[in-house]
Scaffold this active site. Sequence first.
Site, PDB file in Angstrom:
ATOM      1  N   ALA A 153       0.928  -1.117   0.001  1.00 16.96           N
ATOM      2  CA  ALA A 153      -0.048   0.103   0.087  1.00 16.96           C
ATOM      3  C   ALA A 153       0.838   1.299  -0.141  1.00 16.96           C
ATOM      4  CB  ALA A 153      -0.950  -0.059   1.156  1.00 16.96           C
ATOM      5  N   LEU A 346       3.965   8.063  -5.521  1.00 17.98           N
ATOM      6  CA  LEU A 346       4.785   6.858  -5.678  1.00 17.98           C
ATOM      7  C   LEU A 346       5.291   6.214  -4.264  1.00 17.98           C
ATOM      8  CD1 LEU A 346       6.590   7.774  -8.954  1.00 17.98           C
ATOM      9  CD2 LEU A 346       4.690   6.484  -8.847  1.00 17.98           C
ATOM     10  N   LYS A 347       5.539   4.944  -4.145  1.00 21.13           N
ATOM     11  CA  LYS A 347       6.097   4.358  -3.197  1.00 21.13           C
ATOM     12  C   LYS A 347       7.502   5.087  -2.989  1.00 21.13           C
ATOM     13  CE  LYS A 347       5.285   1.552   0.472  1.00 21.13           C
ATOM     14  NZ  LYS A 347       4.562   1.700   1.492  1.00 21.13           N
ATOM     15  N   SER A 348       7.938   5.388  -1.682  1.00 23.23           N
ATOM     16  CA  SER A 348       9.060   6.224  -1.341  1.00 23.23           C
ATOM     17  C   SER A 348       9.680   5.429  -0.127  1.00 23.23           C
ATOM     18  CB  SER A 348       8.946   7.666  -1.528  1.00 23.23           C
ATOM     19  OG  SER A 348       8.264   7.903  -0.539  1.00 23.23           O
TER      20      SER A 348
END
Length: 349
Positions: A153, A346-348
Amino acid sequence: MSAPTKGRPGWIMSGEMAEQPAVLRRVLVEGGPAIRDTARRIAAHRPRFVLLSARGTSDHAALYAKYLIEAELGLPCGLTSMSTATASGVRPQLAGVLLITVSQSGGSPDLAAASRAAREAGAITLAVTNNPDSPVAEASEYHVDLLAGPEKALPATKTYTAELLALYLFVKGLRGESGTEAAPVPELAEGVLARDAEVRHLAGRYRFAERMVITSRGYGYPTAREAALKLMETSYIPALAYSGADLLHGPLAMVDNISPVIAIVTEGRGGAALQPVLDRLRGRGADLVVVGPPGQVAAAPLGFALPTTSVPEALQPVLEILPLQKLAYEVSLARGQDPDAPRALLKSA
């Protein structure tokens, strides 16, 4: 905590929130010995100062560590300005300084570059990540593994509470202590996460909110900042997080009887310091919700009571954030959003 059907909005975030008690147990049982050993080896260097480096959600875990280190160890502690090393090329003298880099993925290039530069400048470097093979871990001399498993997630949940607990055990380890007082936390977390209906009721108040204020003092302040981030990234509500002391210096003017305010009351000195702020908020007729011990919730119009009576003040943030993660999730769904896929994100780290 009931999970939605696979493929429905929020099903990934919901599942990862539900994993948190198991992750916390893993940190305690599987990760605890390694964390204590790492702390012992770092304590032998006798660091004179601590710097913390992080981004996003992990930055709030780092802020929590700042409170811990100053209160438990009496060491001066600050948050780094990574751009001084990565953009400006500054090389400070860091001999005897402990740099702790906190990163969920360990993949952020600026975090890795700052860790590498600090190590070259003489710092003792520790990475706290969920990936021992990440660039940040490789750039650091020491590493603490969060053992949280893959986090898919976009809103980080289980890695955040794992960071808090791992940092707590690490700081206790620097003092030569085992941190066994954290043992009840996973079971308490299960109980908090099971109270879906209470959080869903609160979420109904914020479906049409245009802005929110979240406030706390002491160990609860990082929780306020993390809760504000979760609300903003999942439901797009402008959520402003203030230390209670800062709230009284100007921002209180924007609070009125239609302005939602969430107060996180940590049981202990931080909660006592927040009392004058709660009094002022009540005096202004604020739409106030309290997250904290039962006595504080009973005195408020509405709230979510936490089982913190037997939990040390420094550990309570692990429980405080849980209903607020769930609140962000429920508000997002109520506003027709998908918390698994916040727009433009965005996933970071």
